[in-house]
Motif scaffolding. Structure first.
Motif, PDB file in Angstrom:
ATOM      1  N   GLN A 128       0.832  -1.216  -0.034  1.00 44.02           N
ATOM      2  CA  GLN A 128      -0.071   0.102  -0.051  1.00 44.02           C
ATOM      3  C   GLN A 128       1.071   1.388  -0.048  1.00 44.02           C
ATOM      4  OE1 GLN A 128      -3.817  -0.397   2.578  1.00 44.02           O
ATOM      5  NE2 GLN A 128      -2.420  -1.939   3.433  1.00 44.02           N
ATOM      6  N   GLN A 129       1.913   1.401   0.732  1.00 42.70           N
ATOM      7  CA  GLN A 129       2.775   2.474   0.776  1.00 42.70           C
ATOM      8  C   GLN A 129       3.249   2.903  -0.465  1.00 42.70           C
ATOM      9  OE1 GLN A 129       5.182   1.300   4.096  1.00 42.70           O
ATOM     10  NE2 GLN A 129       4.042   2.174   5.681  1.00 42.70           N
ATOM     11  N   ASN A 149      -7.875  -1.695   8.594  1.00 43.06           N
ATOM     12  CA  ASN A 149      -6.672  -1.126   7.686  1.00 43.06           C
ATOM     13  C   ASN A 149      -6.446   0.008   7.762  1.00 43.06           C
ATOM     14  OD1 ASN A 149      -4.580  -1.115   5.723  1.00 43.06           O
ATOM     15  ND2 ASN A 149      -5.962  -1.558   3.978  1.00 43.06           N
ATOM     16  N   PRO A 150      -5.646   0.515   8.798  1.00 37.29           N
ATOM     17  CA  PRO A 150      -5.582   2.024   8.739  1.00 37.29           C
ATOM     18  C   PRO A 150      -4.570   2.707   7.876  1.00 37.29           C
ATOM     19  CG  PRO A 150      -4.144   0.537  10.488  1.00 37.29           C
ATOM     20  CD  PRO A 150      -5.002  -0.161   9.878  1.00 37.29           C
ATOM     21  N   VAL A 151      -3.740   1.727   7.213  1.00 37.88           N
ATOM     22  CA  VAL A 151      -2.934   2.409   5.956  1.00 37.88           C
ATOM     23  C   VAL A 151      -3.815   2.948   5.065  1.00 37.88           C
ATOM     24  CG1 VAL A 151      -1.055   1.863   4.535  1.00 37.88           C
ATOM     25  CG2 VAL A 151      -1.127   0.800   6.627  1.00 37.88           C
ATOM     26  N   GLU A 152      -4.850   2.106   4.729  1.00 42.38           N
ATOM     27  CA  GLU A 152      -5.932   2.633   3.571  1.00 42.38           C
ATOM     28  C   GLU A 152      -6.213   3.919   3.822  1.00 42.38           C
ATOM     29  OE1 GLU A 152      -9.889   1.523   1.563  1.00 42.38           O
ATOM     30  OE2 GLU A 152      -8.901  -0.038   2.504  1.00 42.38           O
ATOM     31  N   GLU A 153      -6.709   4.380   4.902  1.00 44.40           N
ATOM     32  CA  GLU A 153      -7.305   5.703   5.144  1.00 44.40           C
ATOM     33  C   GLU A 153      -6.081   6.875   4.670  1.00 44.40           C
ATOM     34  OE1 GLU A 153      -9.412   6.789   8.452  1.00 44.40           O
ATOM     35  OE2 GLU A 153     -10.241   4.633   8.625  1.00 44.40           O
ATOM     36  N   THR A 154      -4.894   6.420   5.332  1.00 40.30           N
ATOM     37  CA  THR A 154      -3.892   7.501   5.051  1.00 40.30           C
ATOM     38  C   THR A 154      -3.334   7.628   3.309  1.00 40.30           C
ATOM     39  OG1 THR A 154      -2.819   7.100   7.067  1.00 40.30           O
ATOM     40  CG2 THR A 154      -1.358   8.124   5.390  1.00 40.30           C
ATOM     41  N   ALA A 155      -3.233   6.253   2.866  1.00 35.43           N
ATOM     42  CA  ALA A 155      -3.053   6.211   1.233  1.00 35.43           C
ATOM     43  C   ALA A 155      -4.060   7.150   0.545  1.00 35.43           C
ATOM     44  CB  ALA A 155      -2.882   4.991   1.163  1.00 35.43           C
ATOM     45  N   ARG A 157      -6.005   9.645   1.503  1.00 38.02           N
ATOM     46  CA  ARG A 157      -6.190  11.300   1.871  1.00 38.02           C
ATOM     47  C   ARG A 157      -4.789  11.711   0.887  1.00 38.02           C
ATOM     48  NH1 ARG A 157      -7.013   9.913   7.386  1.00 38.02           N
ATOM     49  NH2 ARG A 157      -4.620   9.732   7.885  1.00 38.02           N
ATOM     50  N   GLN A 158      -3.778  10.622   0.438  1.00 37.33           N
ATOM     51  CA  GLN A 158      -2.648  11.039  -0.462  1.00 37.33           C
ATOM     52  C   GLN A 158      -3.092  10.854  -1.918  1.00 37.33           C
ATOM     53  OE1 GLN A 158       0.561   8.696   1.254  1.00 37.33           O
ATOM     54  NE2 GLN A 158       0.979  10.001   2.866  1.00 37.33           N
ATOM     55  N   HIS A 186     -14.592   7.555   3.103  1.00 40.08           N
ATOM     56  CA  HIS A 186     -13.340   8.371   3.089  1.00 40.08           C
ATOM     57  C   HIS A 186     -12.972   8.136   1.336  1.00 40.08           C
ATOM     58  CE1 HIS A 186     -12.817   8.090   7.216  1.00 40.08           C
ATOM     59  NE2 HIS A 186     -12.175   9.109   7.230  1.00 40.08           N
TER      60      HIS A 186
END
Length: 319
Positions: A128-129, A149-155, A157-158, A186
């Motif tokens: 994901q990153q 999957n907390p990584v998904e929300e950050t991704a 937003r980017q 989101h």
């Protein structure tokens, strides 16, 4: 017991109830129970299943009275639906053969085998990153780590686009449906596909991660880099996406009589293949309340069974 309808998903007892109702044309469960040497409750459950499959209709009134639907049309509809399902299986078989064939051709530099839950989790985060444009997934239980999957929300937003196809079984895991609703809020695009048996994550067209089995006690997964195998997996994901149904409807452009968000969610879960009991658990309702709400939606849509309700709702833009 007769089992002529087993090929279209009707078990022997349900078929016997249907045949008994054909003789009477209309009846309440208790009127059929004596002749079938079964309890009223068991017959009632069978009639509810037959109603969902479009073989019987529920008559108006306070009593649970059912009428048989002309088998020439009702059974033919089941045959047609099963034919479509088998067609999708044949299409998937071709795609999966391409995956198998590509794997045989793939070199060691194109496919890396990892082992262990921790390694799978690290690679899922890394995938994901590394994504710059989109992440596409096929999701189903069991889960190696947390379902969130907390990584998904950050991704997202980017600017990374997430498109996920879920198996209906995933929606029955505690907390998963709420997680999906939050992610959709989101920006995730979510669909559901009955019969999904593969877990897969793809970052752009550059990297894929696929567990080699659903046994989470002995985790082995393939990390796939650009290759014929990766191309085949991307094609397979696209096939699943096309066949999947939207999990949460968009009310934009819907008709004035469209249901609220809660009823649209019920319809989405219904189309996904969940049974009444599972939908009731997800909504926090009793099964009786769930069926009452579904009956109201049937009336609103002019539908007599689950399949018709899903088709009409999709045509109206409710899903």
């Amino acid at each position: 017991m007769n089992q002529e309808l087993a090929a279209v998903g009707i078990d022997a007892f349900d078929e016997s109830v249907y045949r008994a109702l054909l003789v009477r044309q209309a009846a309440v469960p208790s009127e059929l129970a004596d002749g079938l040497d079964a309890s009223t409750e068991r017959v009632g459950r069978a009639l509810a299943r037959l109603h969902d499959r479009g073989l019987v209709g529920r008559l108006s009134g306070t009593r649970r009275r059912y009428a048989a639907i002309d088998p020439q049309h009702a059974v033919q509809a089941l045959v047609h639906a099963r034919t479509l399902e088998l067609g999708r299986v044949r299409t998937a078989a071709v795609e999966l053969f391409q995956v198998f064939e590509a794997a045989q051709r793939g070199g060691a530099e194109e496919v890396e085998i990892i082992t262990g839950i921790e390694a799978l989790g690290r690679w899922f985060v890394r995938l994901q990153q590394e994504a710059r444009e989109q992440v596409r997934t096929l999701d189903r239980p069991p889960y190696a780590l947390t379902t969130a999957n907390p990584v998904e929300e950050t991704a997202m937003r980017q600017g990374v686009v997430y498109r996920a196809v879920y198996a209906p079984e995933a929606l029955e895991w505690a907390g998963v449906l709420d997680d999906i609703k939050r992610l959709v809020g989101h920006g995730e695009e979510a669909r559901v596909l009955p019969g999904l048996r593969v877990k897969l994550a793809i970052a752009d067209d550059d990297l894929a991660l696929m567990p080699l089995s659903l046994d989470m006690t002995d985790v082995r997964a393939a990390v796939i880099r650009p290759s014929a195998l990766l191309d085949a997996l991307v094609d397979y994901w696209r096939l699943c996406w096309r066949q999947a149904a939207p999990l949460f409807g968009d009310a934009t452009g819907a008709m004035d009589d469209a249901p609220g968000e809660e009823d649209r969610l019920v319809l989405s879960l219904l189309v996904s293949g969940l049974k009444d009991e599972a939908i009731a658990r997800q909504m926090g309702w009793s099964v009786r309340t769930m069926r009452r709400r579904m009956s109201r939606l049937h009336e609103l849509l002019g539908a007599t069974n689950r399949f018709q309700a899903g088709v009409i709702a999709a045509r109206r833009g409710w899903l």
